[in-house]
Design a protein around this motif. Structure first.
Motif, PDB file in Angstrom:
ATOM      1  N   THR A  56      -6.486 -13.382   7.004  1.00  0.00           N
ATOM      2  CA  THR A  56      -6.924 -14.504   6.186  1.00  0.00           C
ATOM      3  C   THR A  56      -5.727 -15.386   5.836  1.00  0.00           C
ATOM      4  O   THR A  56      -4.586 -14.925   5.843  1.00  0.00           O
ATOM      5  CB  THR A  56      -7.604 -14.048   4.882  1.00  0.00           C
ATOM      6  OG1 THR A  56      -8.160 -15.185   4.213  1.00  0.00           O
ATOM      7  CG2 THR A  56      -6.644 -13.349   3.924  1.00  0.00           C
ATOM      8  N   ARG A  84      -9.515 -11.538   0.138  1.00  0.00           N
ATOM      9  CA  ARG A  84      -8.473 -11.958  -0.822  1.00  0.00           C
ATOM     10  C   ARG A  84      -9.104 -12.105  -2.204  1.00  0.00           C
ATOM     11  O   ARG A  84      -9.838 -13.063  -2.453  1.00  0.00           O
ATOM     12  CB  ARG A  84      -7.858 -13.272  -0.370  1.00  0.00           C
ATOM     13  CG  ARG A  84      -6.844 -13.799  -1.367  1.00  0.00           C
ATOM     14  CD  ARG A  84      -6.082 -14.978  -0.828  1.00  0.00           C
ATOM     15  NE  ARG A  84      -5.037 -14.555   0.082  1.00  0.00           N
ATOM     16  CZ  ARG A  84      -4.353 -15.383   0.871  1.00  0.00           C
ATOM     17  NH1 ARG A  84      -4.610 -16.666   0.859  1.00  0.00           N
ATOM     18  NH2 ARG A  84      -3.415 -14.917   1.654  1.00  0.00           N
ATOM     19  N   GLY A 115      -1.918 -11.347  -1.232  1.00  0.00           N
ATOM     20  CA  GLY A 115      -1.258 -12.619  -0.928  1.00  0.00           C
ATOM     21  C   GLY A 115       0.173 -12.661  -1.403  1.00  0.00           C
ATOM     22  O   GLY A 115       0.510 -12.085  -2.453  1.00  0.00           O
ATOM     23  N   HIS A 130       3.494 -12.693  -9.213  1.00  0.00           N
ATOM     24  CA  HIS A 130       3.373 -11.580  -8.259  1.00  0.00           C
ATOM     25  C   HIS A 130       2.692 -10.333  -8.833  1.00  0.00           C
ATOM     26  O   HIS A 130       1.638  -9.897  -8.351  1.00  0.00           O
ATOM     27  CB  HIS A 130       4.766 -11.247  -7.720  1.00  0.00           C
ATOM     28  CG  HIS A 130       4.783 -10.168  -6.687  1.00  0.00           C
ATOM     29  ND1 HIS A 130       4.710  -8.829  -7.006  1.00  0.00           N
ATOM     30  CD2 HIS A 130       4.843 -10.217  -5.334  1.00  0.00           C
ATOM     31  CE1 HIS A 130       4.733  -8.093  -5.901  1.00  0.00           C
ATOM     32  NE2 HIS A 130       4.822  -8.932  -4.865  1.00  0.00           N
ATOM     33  N   TYR A 134      -1.680  -8.135  -8.843  1.00  0.00           N
ATOM     34  CA  TYR A 134      -2.170  -6.769  -8.625  1.00  0.00           C
ATOM     35  C   TYR A 134      -2.999  -6.284  -9.809  1.00  0.00           C
ATOM     36  O   TYR A 134      -3.958  -5.525  -9.625  1.00  0.00           O
ATOM     37  CB  TYR A 134      -1.004  -5.825  -8.311  1.00  0.00           C
ATOM     38  CG  TYR A 134      -0.463  -6.078  -6.910  1.00  0.00           C
ATOM     39  CD1 TYR A 134      -1.158  -5.630  -5.790  1.00  0.00           C
ATOM     40  CD2 TYR A 134       0.700  -6.808  -6.703  1.00  0.00           C
ATOM     41  CE1 TYR A 134      -0.692  -5.885  -4.508  1.00  0.00           C
ATOM     42  CE2 TYR A 134       1.178  -7.073  -5.428  1.00  0.00           C
ATOM     43  CZ  TYR A 134       0.472  -6.612  -4.332  1.00  0.00           C
ATOM     44  OH  TYR A 134       0.922  -6.873  -3.057  1.00  0.00           O
ATOM     45  N   SER A 184       4.219  -3.969  -0.141  1.00  0.00           N
ATOM     46  CA  SER A 184       5.372  -3.068  -0.252  1.00  0.00           C
ATOM     47  C   SER A 184       6.003  -3.028  -1.632  1.00  0.00           C
ATOM     48  O   SER A 184       6.900  -2.221  -1.874  1.00  0.00           O
ATOM     49  CB  SER A 184       6.450  -3.496   0.756  1.00  0.00           C
ATOM     50  OG  SER A 184       5.928  -3.466   2.059  1.00  0.00           O
ATOM     51  N   SER A 185       5.590  -3.921  -2.534  1.00  0.00           N
ATOM     52  CA  SER A 185       6.209  -3.944  -3.872  1.00  0.00           C
ATOM     53  C   SER A 185       5.750  -2.731  -4.685  1.00  0.00           C
ATOM     54  O   SER A 185       4.768  -2.071  -4.327  1.00  0.00           O
ATOM     55  CB  SER A 185       5.800  -5.230  -4.592  1.00  0.00           C
ATOM     56  OG  SER A 185       4.386  -5.296  -4.673  1.00  0.00           O
ATOM     57  N   ALA A 188       2.271  -3.197  -5.721  1.00  0.00           N
ATOM     58  CA  ALA A 188       1.338  -2.981  -4.606  1.00  0.00           C
ATOM     59  C   ALA A 188       1.087  -1.485  -4.415  1.00  0.00           C
ATOM     60  O   ALA A 188      -0.050  -1.052  -4.187  1.00  0.00           O
ATOM     61  CB  ALA A 188       1.908  -3.580  -3.322  1.00  0.00           C
ATOM     62  N   TRP A 202       3.867  -2.466   7.466  1.00  0.00           N
ATOM     63  CA  TRP A 202       4.399  -3.216   8.600  1.00  0.00           C
ATOM     64  C   TRP A 202       5.165  -2.256   9.490  1.00  0.00           C
ATOM     65  O   TRP A 202       5.545  -1.163   9.051  1.00  0.00           O
ATOM     66  CB  TRP A 202       5.354  -4.317   8.146  1.00  0.00           C
ATOM     67  CG  TRP A 202       4.788  -5.443   7.324  1.00  0.00           C
ATOM     68  CD1 TRP A 202       5.299  -5.907   6.138  1.00  0.00           C
ATOM     69  CD2 TRP A 202       3.668  -6.277   7.627  1.00  0.00           C
ATOM     70  NE1 TRP A 202       4.555  -6.959   5.690  1.00  0.00           N
ATOM     71  CE2 TRP A 202       3.551  -7.215   6.575  1.00  0.00           C
ATOM     72  CE3 TRP A 202       2.746  -6.328   8.672  1.00  0.00           C
ATOM     73  CZ2 TRP A 202       2.546  -8.193   6.549  1.00  0.00           C
ATOM     74  CZ3 TRP A 202       1.744  -7.287   8.638  1.00  0.00           C
ATOM     75  CH2 TRP A 202       1.658  -8.205   7.591  1.00  0.00           C
ATOM     76  N   VAL A 274       7.492  -8.772  -1.167  1.00  0.00           N
ATOM     77  CA  VAL A 274       8.522  -7.764  -0.915  1.00  0.00           C
ATOM     78  C   VAL A 274       8.433  -7.288   0.539  1.00  0.00           C
ATOM     79  O   VAL A 274       9.452  -7.096   1.213  1.00  0.00           O
ATOM     80  CB  VAL A 274       8.357  -6.574  -1.893  1.00  0.00           C
ATOM     81  CG1 VAL A 274       9.310  -5.445  -1.550  1.00  0.00           C
ATOM     82  CG2 VAL A 274       8.580  -7.046  -3.334  1.00  0.00           C
ATOM     83  N   GLY A 275       7.204  -7.149   1.036  1.00  0.00           N
ATOM     84  CA  GLY A 275       7.020  -6.715   2.432  1.00  0.00           C
ATOM     85  C   GLY A 275       7.670  -7.691   3.401  1.00  0.00           C
ATOM     86  O   GLY A 275       8.332  -7.295   4.368  1.00  0.00           O
TER      87      GLY A 275
HETATM   88  C1  LIG Z   1      -1.351  -4.852   7.740  1.00  0.00           C
HETATM   89  C2  LIG Z   1      -1.184  -6.030   6.831  1.00  0.00           C
HETATM   90  C3  LIG Z   1      -2.015  -7.121   6.971  1.00  0.00           C
HETATM   91  C4  LIG Z   1      -1.867  -8.248   6.143  1.00  0.00           C
HETATM   92  N1  LIG Z   1      -2.699  -9.300   6.321  1.00  0.00           N
HETATM   93  C5  LIG Z   1      -2.500 -10.421   5.609  1.00  0.00           C
HETATM   94  C6  LIG Z   1      -3.334 -11.578   5.807  1.00  0.00           C
HETATM   95  O1  LIG Z   1      -4.263 -11.560   6.609  1.00  0.00           O
HETATM   96  N2  LIG Z   1      -3.060 -12.685   5.085  1.00  0.00           N
HETATM   97  C7  LIG Z   1      -2.044 -12.736   4.159  1.00  0.00           C
HETATM   98  O2  LIG Z   1      -1.853 -13.779   3.544  1.00  0.00           O
HETATM   99  N3  LIG Z   1      -1.270 -11.654   3.919  1.00  0.00           N
HETATM  100  C8  LIG Z   1      -1.467 -10.503   4.624  1.00  0.00           C
HETATM  101  N4  LIG Z   1      -0.688  -9.421   4.392  1.00  0.00           N
HETATM  102  C9  LIG Z   1       0.327  -9.501   3.327  1.00  0.00           C
HETATM  103  C10 LIG Z   1      -0.085  -8.702   2.091  1.00  0.00           C
HETATM  104  O3  LIG Z   1      -1.436  -8.858   1.840  1.00  0.00           O
HETATM  105  C11 LIG Z   1       0.607  -9.089   0.791  1.00  0.00           C
HETATM  106  O4  LIG Z   1       0.210 -10.380   0.440  1.00  0.00           O
HETATM  107  C12 LIG Z   1       2.087  -9.129   0.874  1.00  0.00           C
HETATM  108  O5  LIG Z   1       2.555  -7.998   1.543  1.00  0.00           O
HETATM  109  C13 LIG Z   1       2.711  -9.255  -0.526  1.00  0.00           C
HETATM  110  O6  LIG Z   1       2.770  -8.073  -1.151  1.00  0.00           O
HETATM  111  P1  LIG Z   1       4.112  -7.308  -1.570  1.00  0.00           P
HETATM  112  O7  LIG Z   1       5.037  -8.248  -2.306  1.00  0.00           O
HETATM  113  O8  LIG Z   1       3.555  -6.258  -2.499  1.00  0.00           O
HETATM  114  O9  LIG Z   1       4.734  -6.735  -0.343  1.00  0.00           O
HETATM  115  C14 LIG Z   1      -0.842  -8.272   5.170  1.00  0.00           C
HETATM  116  C15 LIG Z   1      -0.005  -7.159   5.025  1.00  0.00           C
HETATM  117  C16 LIG Z   1      -0.149  -6.048   5.838  1.00  0.00           C
HETATM  118  C17 LIG Z   1       0.795  -4.887   5.682  1.00  0.00           C
END
Ligand SMILES: Cc1cc2nc3c(=O)[nH]c(=O)nc-3n(C[C@H](O)[C@H](O)[C@H](O)COP(=O)(O)O)c2cc1C
Length: 389
Positions: A56, A84, A115, A130, A134, A184-185, A188, A202, A274-275
């Motif tokens: 998305t 989302r 997101g 951020h 969650y 990954s945060s 999260a 990832w 973070v991811g």
């Molecule tokens: C397998 C996978 C698929 C994801 N698909 C989407 C997506 O379709 N669209 C999007 O905006 N983010 C996508 N993300 C990102 C996460 O939803 C999330 O927004 C992002 O990792 C931020 O989170 P964090 O700061 O906790 O890492 C995806 C992440 C993973 C690991």
């Protein structure tokens, strides 16, 4: 049976923002095209993939609508559809999900996407920082889950208000379609511990994946829950290791240093994920050190946000690397490769036999025995000359 013996659950990807032969280049690029997505989905269905991820974002076709269309053109394929929280109410998403599960006869999986791009989220009407996203997702899925599992829900929460919410028709799957999630945060990981059935990472090097799995497991256990694990990776599989590395080089052969710099600048400016930061740290925008662990290549992340790494090698090499991830607890792979139609064939034909997965060869008998020498005008395969003919 241990997890290393059980075949992986292997999904493919629908490139809903476009596809191509060379990343970061317009040469031989393919636009987002619903007809092309149907070709990929029907190929994946035949080739032995268990499902497809539909992402998305503002640059993607809408995930639920597209999944409904693709479900009508496929038989067994499951749809890992991005949801989302905040782009619509949990009650509305529960109706969408229940109906999609019903029209696809129980083939819906949901990928929770909280997101990581505040600008994009603001366009969707989501202004939370951020970690609060969650907290919002937590309330969202309390309502969503209760509603889709029982038909009614109530919450007067800090972010979500659902007063007397009702759902008319239950999903096919009980208690509901499974919830997948990546993030990954710390926030999260705490969220995933409370809600998700499958945590998706990832494609990081095995040591980093091992750490993440341990952290998520601990957090889930503290809440009395058990979570499964999957990995999101690209694949560049060829008959030999040399050919695979050549294909990896070719994939970025039309990518200019300016395009890399612009992409990296844009990620830094627009993302608070973070991811995403962890993916960038694997290469730091440099194209000279892209093999970040054996056969794990970070070239795609030079210009693509999100999934930025590929396993590169011969079928045997890549299968061995996958077994390393399996030994850590990974049971699901969400895969892709450029271009997605041709690479769906390559991965199925080359890699699946090495990892115990059946492609189309296992689904249909090709003949009653020796194939006749003529007729049909096909390429002939390994036809044996039948004596006397
Ligand atoms: C397998 C996978 C698929 C994801 N698909 C989407 C997506 O379709 N669209 C999007 O905006 N983010 C996508 N993300 C990102 C996460 O939803 C999330 O927004 C992002 O990792 C931020 O989170 P964090 O700061 O906790 O890492 C995806 C992440 C993973 C690991």
């Amino acid at each position: 049976m241990t997890h290393t013996q059980k075949p992986l659950d292997f999904l493919w990807f629908i490139p809903t923002s476009g596809d191509g032969t060379y990343i970061g280049s317009d040469t031989l690029s393919r636009p987002a095209d619903p007809g092309y997505f149907r070709e990929i989905a029907t190929a994946a269905d035949r080739l032995g993939y268990s499902g497809v991820l539909i992402p998305t974002g503002v640059a993607c076709e809408e995930s639920f609508v597209l999944a409904a269309n693709l479900a009508a053109h496929t038989e067994k394929l499951k749809f890992l559809v991005a949801i989302r929280p905040g782009t619509a109410s949990p009650a509305y998403y529960a109706r969408l999900a229940a109906t999609l599960d019903r029209v696809s006869n129980g083939r819906l999986l949901l990928n929770i996407v909280v997101g990581g791009n505040p600008q994009e989220l603001a366009g969707d009407g989501i202004f939370l920082p951020h970690d609060e996203r969650y907290a919002h997702a937590d309330e969202f899925f309390r309502v969503f889950n209760e509603l889709i599992e029982t038909g009614s829900a109530d919450l007067d929460g800090q972010y979500i208000k659902a007063i007397g919410a009702r759902l008319g028709f239950p999903p096919v799957q009980t208690p509901r379609p499974p919830l997948y999630f990546g993030g990954s945060s710390d926030a999260a990981i705490q969220f995933s511990a409370g809600f998700v059935d499958k945590y998706l990472t990832w494609g990081e090097p095995p040591e980093q994946v091992a750490e993440k799995i341990a952290t998520v497991r601990r957090a889930a256990a503290a809440k009395g829950r058990d979570v499964g694990f999957g990995i999101r990776l690209h694949f560049i599989v060829r008959e030999t290791d040399e050919e695979a590395w050549e294909a990896a080089d070719r994939l970025i052969s039309r990518l200019s240093d300016e395009t890399i710099a612009a992409a990296q600048e844009s990620f830094a400016r627009t993302s608070d994920s973070v991811g995403q930061t962890r993916m960038i740290a694997l290469h730091n925008g440099r194209r000279d050190k892209l093999e970040v662990s054996p056969n794990l290549w970070a070239g795609i992340g030079l210009v693509r946000s999100g999934a930025g790494t590929a396993l590169v090698g011969s079928p045997k090499t890549v299968a061995a690397r996958l077994r390393e991830y399996q030994a850590l607890g990974i049971d699901t792979v969400v895969a892709s490769g450029y271009p997605h139609l041709e690479e769906a064939y390559r991965v199925s034909e080359l890699l699946f036999p090495e990892i115990g997965l059946g492609g189309p060869r296992n689904q249909i008998r090709s003949s009653f025995g020796d194939r006749p020498l003529f007729g049909g005008g096909g390429h002939g395969g390994n036809l044996r000359v039948v004596s006397g003919s």
